[in-house]
Design a protein around this motif. Structure first.
Motif, PDB file in Angstrom:
ATOM      1  N   LEU A 132      35.370  23.474  81.700  1.00  0.00           N
ATOM      2  CA  LEU A 132      34.495  23.784  80.571  1.00  0.00           C
ATOM      3  C   LEU A 132      34.923  23.068  79.294  1.00  0.00           C
ATOM      4  O   LEU A 132      34.131  22.965  78.360  1.00  0.00           O
ATOM      5  CB  LEU A 132      34.482  25.298  80.329  1.00  0.00           C
ATOM      6  CG  LEU A 132      33.939  26.147  81.488  1.00  0.00           C
ATOM      7  CD1 LEU A 132      34.270  27.613  81.267  1.00  0.00           C
ATOM      8  CD2 LEU A 132      32.439  25.958  81.625  1.00  0.00           C
ATOM      9  N   CYS A 133      36.149  22.585  79.258  1.00  0.00           N
ATOM     10  CA  CYS A 133      36.663  21.921  78.049  1.00  0.00           C
ATOM     11  C   CYS A 133      36.287  20.442  78.070  1.00  0.00           C
ATOM     12  O   CYS A 133      37.149  19.544  78.130  1.00  0.00           O
ATOM     13  CB  CYS A 133      38.179  22.097  77.947  1.00  0.00           C
ATOM     14  SG  CYS A 133      38.705  23.809  77.789  1.00  0.00           S
ATOM     15  N   THR A 139      30.761  21.568  74.620  1.00  0.00           N
ATOM     16  CA  THR A 139      31.887  22.358  74.126  1.00  0.00           C
ATOM     17  C   THR A 139      32.421  21.717  72.846  1.00  0.00           C
ATOM     18  O   THR A 139      32.567  20.499  72.767  1.00  0.00           O
ATOM     19  CB  THR A 139      32.999  22.424  75.183  1.00  0.00           C
ATOM     20  OG1 THR A 139      32.455  22.975  76.392  1.00  0.00           O
ATOM     21  CG2 THR A 139      34.148  23.295  74.709  1.00  0.00           C
ATOM     22  N   VAL A 187      38.313  26.863  71.114  1.00  0.00           N
ATOM     23  CA  VAL A 187      37.412  26.118  71.992  1.00  0.00           C
ATOM     24  C   VAL A 187      36.131  26.937  72.126  1.00  0.00           C
ATOM     25  O   VAL A 187      36.155  28.038  72.682  1.00  0.00           O
ATOM     26  CB  VAL A 187      38.043  25.872  73.374  1.00  0.00           C
ATOM     27  CG1 VAL A 187      37.051  25.152  74.290  1.00  0.00           C
ATOM     28  CG2 VAL A 187      39.332  25.085  73.241  1.00  0.00           C
ATOM     29  N   LYS A 188      35.015  26.396  71.604  1.00  0.00           N
ATOM     30  CA  LYS A 188      33.745  27.136  71.604  1.00  0.00           C
ATOM     31  C   LYS A 188      32.808  26.526  72.645  1.00  0.00           C
ATOM     32  O   LYS A 188      32.498  25.336  72.609  1.00  0.00           O
ATOM     33  CB  LYS A 188      33.093  27.086  70.223  1.00  0.00           C
ATOM     34  CG  LYS A 188      31.915  28.048  70.068  1.00  0.00           C
ATOM     35  CD  LYS A 188      31.381  28.045  68.652  1.00  0.00           C
ATOM     36  CE  LYS A 188      30.335  29.141  68.456  1.00  0.00           C
ATOM     37  NZ  LYS A 188      29.277  29.128  69.457  1.00  0.00           N
ATOM     38  N   PHE A 189      32.335  27.376  73.569  1.00  0.00           N
ATOM     39  CA  PHE A 189      31.427  26.931  74.624  1.00  0.00           C
ATOM     40  C   PHE A 189      29.976  27.023  74.147  1.00  0.00           C
ATOM     41  O   PHE A 189      29.663  27.717  73.177  1.00  0.00           O
ATOM     42  CB  PHE A 189      31.631  27.770  75.887  1.00  0.00           C
ATOM     43  CG  PHE A 189      33.067  27.837  76.333  1.00  0.00           C
ATOM     44  CD1 PHE A 189      33.732  26.711  76.775  1.00  0.00           C
ATOM     45  CD2 PHE A 189      33.769  29.040  76.284  1.00  0.00           C
ATOM     46  CE1 PHE A 189      35.056  26.770  77.177  1.00  0.00           C
ATOM     47  CE2 PHE A 189      35.090  29.111  76.688  1.00  0.00           C
ATOM     48  CZ  PHE A 189      35.743  27.975  77.128  1.00  0.00           C
ATOM     49  N   SER A 190      29.083  26.343  74.872  1.00  0.00           N
ATOM     50  CA  SER A 190      27.672  26.331  74.467  1.00  0.00           C
ATOM     51  C   SER A 190      26.994  27.671  74.721  1.00  0.00           C
ATOM     52  O   SER A 190      25.990  27.997  74.078  1.00  0.00           O
ATOM     53  CB  SER A 190      26.926  25.220  75.212  1.00  0.00           C
ATOM     54  OG  SER A 190      27.000  25.412  76.620  1.00  0.00           O
ATOM     55  N   ARG A 252      33.952  31.746  73.785  1.00  0.00           N
ATOM     56  CA  ARG A 252      34.969  30.883  73.167  1.00  0.00           C
ATOM     57  C   ARG A 252      36.357  31.356  73.572  1.00  0.00           C
ATOM     58  O   ARG A 252      36.544  32.511  73.975  1.00  0.00           O
ATOM     59  CB  ARG A 252      34.814  30.878  71.647  1.00  0.00           C
ATOM     60  CG  ARG A 252      35.264  32.124  70.950  1.00  0.00           C
ATOM     61  CD  ARG A 252      34.765  32.216  69.526  1.00  0.00           C
ATOM     62  NE  ARG A 252      33.373  32.649  69.477  1.00  0.00           N
ATOM     63  CZ  ARG A 252      32.753  32.992  68.349  1.00  0.00           C
ATOM     64  NH1 ARG A 252      33.379  32.900  67.184  1.00  0.00           N
ATOM     65  NH2 ARG A 252      31.503  33.410  68.369  1.00  0.00           N
TER      66      ARG A 252
END
Length: 279
Positions: A132-133, A139, A187-190, A252
């Motif tokens: 995911l990163c 991201t 780290v912020k995901f969509s 996140r």
């Protein structure tokens, strides 16, 4: 022969009778033309037969009989022609209908097959965790710029782009350097994801003491922060180390670096990974 004798011969009556008179009168052309026209009219009157321009008495009768005969034939031809046309049309249309039904059936089977494959691919994509990163998964990385370590001379100092930790290159120097203190980056995901792991990679370098040592992980759900746990990266073990925890749903990951392995100049982060699926 003297001159008198020559004149006598020249003016003789026989010579004058044999010579042509160039002044003689020609016949009147107009009179001859009138005579010729009268002759032509008499000739035409004798040769032309008026009976040629008069239709025979039975011509209309013949036309009527022929027309009647044609219609007598048509009263038999038309019904048989109609029957033949509809019979031929029925067989052709029935054959086309059969072919169309077959094509529609094949098309329906192909659509069902594609739906099944698409469903299998969707299930596989959902159930197979991925990193995911990554920037391609939309991201993003949230970093306090004041926590970044700056390289260079005074007045020309700059920091390396922190997004380098999402890249694939892990050569020495391709890292994000922070000041040697307690720092935090997120780290912020969509969108919300499901995951149960976090990974750190630090290559073999001359200053391995700059690697992260103790850190905390936190997640967020409905804008509420919750703690995942505390972990330690041991530089005496593998360069790539994994940290597992119970599965969570979050949008996140907050990483709080407490310290490094002894470097007083900076703390370096090379590569981080988090494998999961979108929720």
């Amino acid at each position: 022969m003297n001159r008198k004798e020559r004149l006598k011969i020249f003016n003789s009556p026989e010579r004058n009778r044999n010579s042509k008179n160039i002044y003689q009168k020609f016949p009147d052309v107009s009179e001859n033309s009138t005579i010729n026209n009268d002759i032509d009219d008499d000739y035409n009157a004798e040769c032309v037969d008026d009976s040629l321009f008069t239709p025979p008495d039975n011509l209309l009768r013949k036309i009527f009989d022929n027309t009647k005969r044609i219609f007598s034939y048509l009263k038999y031809v038309i019904p048989y022609g109609i029957v033949f046309y509809f019979t031929l049309y029925y067989f052709i249309f029935d054959k086309r209908s059969t072919n169309l039904d077959t094509e529609l059936s094949d098309l329906a089977k192909e659509v069902d097959s594609l739906k099944k494959k698409n469903s299998e691919m969707t299930i596989s994509a959902v159930e197979t965790p991925f990193n995911l990163c990554r920037i391609e998964h939309c991201t993003t990385l949230q970093v306090n710029k004041d926590d970044l370590y700056k390289y260079g001379f005074i007045g020309f100092r700059k920091s390396i782009d922190p997004y380098i930790i999402f890249g694939e290159n892990a050569a020495p120097g391709d890292c994000t350097a922070f000041l040697p203190k307690k720092i935090t980056f997120t780290v912020k995901f969509s969108k919300n994801v499901k995951l149960n792991n976090f990974h750190i990679f630090h290559p073999e370098t001359e200053n391995k003491q700059s690697a992260i040592k103790d850190f905390l992980l936190s997640g967020f759900y409905n804008e509420e922060e919750f703690e995942i746990g505390g972990f330690t990266y041991d530089i005496n073990k593998n360069n790539y180390q994994s940290f597992l925890f119970p599965e969570i749903i979050t949008d996140r990951l907050k990483i709080t670096v407490l310290n490094n392995n002894g470097c007083k100049k900076y703390t370096t982060v090379y590569k981080i990974y988090a494998f999961g699926v979108f929720n």
